[in-house]
Design an enzyme around this catalytic site. Structure first.
Site, PDB file in Angstrom:
ATOM      1  N   ASP A 125       1.866   1.090  -0.849  1.00 54.48           N
ATOM      2  CA  ASP A 125       1.091   1.718   0.219  1.00 54.48           C
ATOM      3  C   ASP A 125       0.000   2.605  -0.397  1.00 54.48           C
ATOM      4  O   ASP A 125      -0.195   2.611  -1.616  1.00 54.48           O
ATOM      5  CB  ASP A 125       2.000   2.504   1.170  1.00 54.48           C
ATOM      6  CG  ASP A 125       2.780   3.613   0.474  1.00 54.48           C
ATOM      7  OD1 ASP A 125       2.389   4.047  -0.632  1.00 54.48           O
ATOM      8  OD2 ASP A 125       3.787   4.052   1.045  1.00 54.48           O
ATOM      9  N   GLN A 126      -0.661   3.371   0.422  1.00 56.22           N
ATOM     10  CA  GLN A 126      -1.768   4.212  -0.046  1.00 56.22           C
ATOM     11  C   GLN A 126      -1.311   5.261  -1.056  1.00 56.22           C
ATOM     12  O   GLN A 126      -2.095   5.732  -1.866  1.00 56.22           O
ATOM     13  CB  GLN A 126      -2.438   4.883   1.159  1.00 56.22           C
ATOM     14  CG  GLN A 126      -3.776   5.474   0.852  1.00 56.22           C
ATOM     15  CD  GLN A 126      -4.479   5.950   2.110  1.00 56.22           C
ATOM     16  OE1 GLN A 126      -3.881   6.042   3.169  1.00 56.22           O
ATOM     17  NE2 GLN A 126      -5.758   6.241   1.996  1.00 56.22           N
TER      18      GLN A 126
END
Length: 143
Positions: free
Chosen positions: A15-16
């Site tokens: 994810d980010q």
């Protein structure tokens, strides 16, 4: 009996924050489970060609530590429980430092593809049943 699949964490699986997204652990469990089934001498594709599917009926994953891009993880699986109808597979996902990242189980039944009705593994897949019973017996003896 355990099977293990080594997997290099890809950027697309994070994810980010650079942490593996939780949904990817299920994919890794599937890779390990398929490897275990192959090592037992069976094959999901052949099962499906017989008109039998093995859907997941329950998932339980406990997230203990994050996995990140570039980690090499090992997804281990084994037969946790078997009753002739349901199979529960256990999983450990461990990173290259030996840290347990995820622990869990999935439970499966076999169904007829055309009706989606459960079938008895014991009755309809006697080779699978015999092998799973043998493993269950070995596990009891080692406890």
């Amino acid at each position: 009996m355990k099977a293990a699949a080594n997997i290099e964490v890809r950027y697309a699986e994070t994810d980010q924050m650079g942490i593996v997204h939780h949904s990817n652990y299920l994919v890794w469990c599937e890779l390990a489970r398929t490897k275990l089934i192959n090592e037992l001498g069976f094959n999901y594709k052949e099962l499906e060609e017989q008109g039998i599917l093995s859907p997941v009926t329950n998932v339980n994953l406990d997230y203990k530590a994050p996995s990140t891009y570039g980690d090499v993880i090992t997804a281990e699986t084994w037969i946790e429980a078997y009753d002739g109808l349901r199979v529960t597979y256990g999983y450990n996902i461990i990173n290259q430092k030996g840290i347990l990242c995820v622990k869990g189980t999935t439970t499966h039944v076999c169904i007829r593809k055309n009706t989606f009705r459960p079938i008895s593994i014991k009755k309809h897949l006697p080779d699978w049943h015999e092998k799973y019973e043998m493993i269950k017996k070995q596990v009891k003896e080692n406890v």
